[in-house]
Each structure stands twice: as structure tokens, then as C-alpha cells.
Design a protein around this motif. Structure first.
Motif, short mmCIF file in Angstrom:
data_model
loop_
_atom_site.label_atom_id
_atom_site.label_comp_id
_atom_site.label_asym_id
_atom_site.label_seq_id
_atom_site.Cartn_x
_atom_site.Cartn_y
_atom_site.Cartn_z
N UNK A 14 38.95 -22.54 31.35
CA UNK A 14 39.10 -21.71 32.59
C UNK A 14 39.38 -22.20 33.91
N UNK A 15 40.16 -21.75 34.79
CA UNK A 15 40.12 -22.19 36.12
C UNK A 15 38.68 -22.19 36.98
N UNK A 16 37.57 -22.98 36.77
CA UNK A 16 36.39 -22.78 37.12
C UNK A 16 36.34 -22.57 38.57
N UNK A 17 36.84 -23.39 39.23
CA UNK A 17 36.83 -23.18 40.81
C UNK A 17 37.41 -21.88 41.11
N UNK A 18 38.54 -21.25 40.72
CA UNK A 18 39.04 -19.92 41.14
C UNK A 18 38.14 -18.85 40.49
N UNK A 19 37.40 -18.84 39.44
CA UNK A 19 36.50 -18.06 38.81
C UNK A 19 35.25 -18.00 39.59
N UNK A 20 34.86 -19.17 40.07
CA UNK A 20 33.57 -19.30 40.78
C UNK A 20 33.94 -18.53 42.26
N UNK A 21 34.95 -18.93 42.80
CA UNK A 21 35.25 -18.24 44.29
C UNK A 21 35.43 -16.61 44.00
N UNK A 22 36.18 -16.27 42.90
CA UNK A 22 36.02 -14.85 42.69
C UNK A 22 34.95 -14.06 42.55
N UNK A 23 33.83 -14.93 41.83
CA UNK A 23 32.55 -14.46 41.61
C UNK A 23 31.74 -14.40 43.00
N UNK A 56 32.52 -27.82 34.03
CA UNK A 56 32.41 -26.47 34.35
C UNK A 56 31.01 -26.18 35.25
N UNK A 57 29.99 -26.84 35.07
CA UNK A 57 28.60 -26.71 35.96
C UNK A 57 29.13 -26.96 37.16
N UNK A 58 29.73 -28.35 37.54
CA UNK A 58 30.05 -28.76 38.77
C UNK A 58 31.06 -27.58 39.41
N UNK A 59 31.91 -27.40 38.89
CA UNK A 59 33.07 -26.54 39.46
C UNK A 59 32.62 -25.15 39.68
N UNK A 60 32.07 -24.49 38.92
CA UNK A 60 31.25 -23.42 39.02
C UNK A 60 30.25 -23.20 40.15
N UNK A 61 29.72 -24.36 40.37
CA UNK A 61 28.85 -24.34 41.66
C UNK A 61 29.37 -24.40 42.97
N UNK A 62 30.44 -25.38 42.91
CA UNK A 62 31.09 -25.80 44.20
C UNK A 62 32.18 -24.83 44.47
N UNK A 63 32.82 -24.08 43.36
CA UNK A 63 33.70 -22.99 43.85
C UNK A 63 33.18 -21.82 44.58
N UNK A 64 31.57 -21.62 43.94
CA UNK A 64 30.98 -20.45 44.57
C UNK A 64 30.57 -20.87 45.93
N UNK A 65 30.11 -22.08 46.04
CA UNK A 65 29.47 -22.55 47.39
C UNK A 65 30.45 -22.54 48.62
N UNK A 66 31.65 -23.09 48.22
CA UNK A 66 32.60 -23.41 48.98
C UNK A 66 33.15 -22.11 49.57
N UNK A 67 33.44 -21.15 48.64
CA UNK A 67 33.89 -19.86 49.26
C UNK A 67 33.01 -19.23 50.23
#
Length: 262
Positions: free
Chosen positions: A138-147, A172-183
Motif C-alpha cells: 500500500x502507499x502507506x504515506x498516502x493512506x495515512x494522510x487520507x486517514x 508500514x509502521x513508520x509511514x503510517x505514523x509519519x503520513x498521519x502526523x505530517x498531514x
């Protein structure tokens, strides 16, 4: 990561084996050769991994490939996963699919696979190595940003939220954290993340959720990064009181993309 993607992974492995001109002999096949592909996942208990396993087995039948699927007893057990990978390499499969719990820990074994001419495809979570021929995830950064975007809408674009992330060692853990936080940092200045905790184990995530809710009476949202961290972290039993109070405050629960596995 879904069944179509894991089918594609098996297909790529089958092509790689064919181009490599080698396959293992199945003792039960009357001497006929059948490629042997070994998949090593982060775990196998979550519904997500069961869906991946089912997709891999289906793809094995479609491509006439022997597929095995193994995972650590607990998703955070790096040592056990590395042992599984070593045992698998000792069996000399035609190809390996690997979903790393720790993106750095498998480096030496990736080199062993390379030296043994065993193609490796990383799936779900990448490896800090140039050995895998590709990574399917999955594009984890994009998925986390969408969340994060959905969470912001749910909490009214202001207030306090917290996060439970399944680990801080896998990609996955790092990107799903960072994508969410950065958004939220870049787009939602009025939302404050008051706590980030780590566990992909449903029972531990439940205890973490209880503690976070109890410690933050004005919490408006709680994000879990995968099935273990999010889908089952809703407190039960003694923690139900805290969750009930949180629901009275319209606490919003968000989860990463793992449930979209069909």
C-alpha cells in the motif's frame, strides 16, 4: 495490500522462477517439477494476514506453484521472524516473499538469498536492502494522510487526538505514523496529537487505549494504524466505562487501511 496484489506477487515470482530456468521437484508429484515459493509475513493471526494467505494459496493454484505461508506468533517478534527466514533459506526455495517486521534486521539474510540466487520480493513492508527485486505494498504515506483527513473532518478540525501505531520498526509502521502526523501538522494546526503509543497486539492495544482515554478526558479522536492497533483496540470489560465516557464525548475512532483486504 489485497488479494489482487498478492496474486500479482506470486505471478511475478513464478515468472522470475521460469526465467531463471529452475524449480524444485515435488516428491508427491511423480517426478514432475513445481516451483516452490515461500512467503514469510509479519504474523498470521489477524484477518488481514489470513486474507493474504488465502490469496497466496489461490494464486499458487492458478500459477501451478507450491506456496507456503508462515509468520511470527506475534507481529513484533523480530527474532522469530528472522529464524523463520533462515529456516526457509536453508530449504532453498525458488523464490521468497518477505514482509519485514524490522526493515533493517534481515539485511544479512537478504545477502544470503542473493548469494544463493533466490529471488526476493518484499510485500506489505519493505526492507532496507537492494536485494528484493520489487516491493508490493500500500502507499502507506498516502493512506495515512487520507486517514488523517477523515479524522480531521470527524473531530471538527480542532481538539486533541491520540495514536496507536502497530510498530516503529517496519516501513508500514513508520509511514503510517509519519503520513498521519505530517498531514495534521501541515493542514490542521488546530488539532493536537497528545500521545503516540506503539503496539500491534489487540490486547495490549486495548490496554493502551484505556490508559489514553482515561488520561485525556477531553480527547476527541483515536487513530489505530492497522487491524491490531485499531480494529480491536476498543476497550471492553473494565475499560468499557472509559470507552462509554469517551463515546459520550463523541470520541472518533480511526483505523489504517488493513481492513480493506478483500
Amino acid at each position: 495490500m489485497n488479494r489482487r496484489m498478492i496474486t500479482a506477487v506470486i505471478g511475478v515470482m513464478a515468472v522470475a522462477v521460469t526465467l531463471g530456468g529452475c524449480s524444485k521437484t515435488d516428491a508427491n508429484s511423480g517426478g514432475e517439477t513445481q516451483p516452490y515459493v515461500a512467503l514469510i509475513s509479519k504474523g498470521f493471526r489477524h484477518q488481514f494476514w489470513q486474507a493474504v494467505k488465502a490469496g497466496a494459496e489461490q494464486a499458487g493454484r492458478e500459477f501451478n506453484v507450491k506456496v507456503t505461508f508462515e509468520g511470527a506468533q506475534e507481529e513484533g517478534n523480530v527474532e522469530q521472524q528472522i529464524q523463520l527466514l533462515q529456516t526457509t533459506l536453508d530449504k532453498h526455495p525458488n523464490a521468497i516473499g518477505f514482509a519485514a517486521i524490522d526493515s533493517k534486521a534481515a539485511g544479512p539474510l537478504m545477502e544470503q538469498a542473493k548469494n544463493d540466487h533466490i529471488p526476493v520480493i518484499a510485500f506489505d513492508s519493505g526492507v532496507d536492502s537492494d536485494v528484493p527485486i520489487c516491493t508490493a505494498s500500500t502507499d502507506n504515506l498516502a493512506a495515512a494522510a487520507e486517514a488523517a483527513k477523515h479524522m480531521a473532518d470527524l473531530v471538527g478540525h480542532s481538539g486533541k487526538i491520540a495514536m496507536i501505531v502497530h510498530d516503529q520498526t517496519s516501513v508500514t509502521g513508520v509511514q503510517r505514523r509519519d503520513g498521519f502526523v505530517d498531514y495534521l501538522k501541515n493542514k490542521e494546526p488546530n488539532i493536537k496529537i497528545v500521545d503516540i503509543q506503539y503496539s500491534g497486539d489487540p490486547l495490549k492495544a486495548t490496554d493502551i487505549a484505556k490508559a489514553i482515554i482515561a488520561a485525556n478526558p477531553d480527547l476527541k479522536g483515536l487513530y489505530g494504524s492497522n487491524e491490531g492497533a485499531g480494529h480491536r483496540c476498543r476497550p471492553r470489560g473494565a475499560g468499557a466505562r472509559h470507552y462509554g465516557q469517551a463515546r459520550g464525548r463523541r470520541l472518533r475512532l480511526g483505523q489504517g487501511p488493513d481492513r480493506r483486504h478483500q
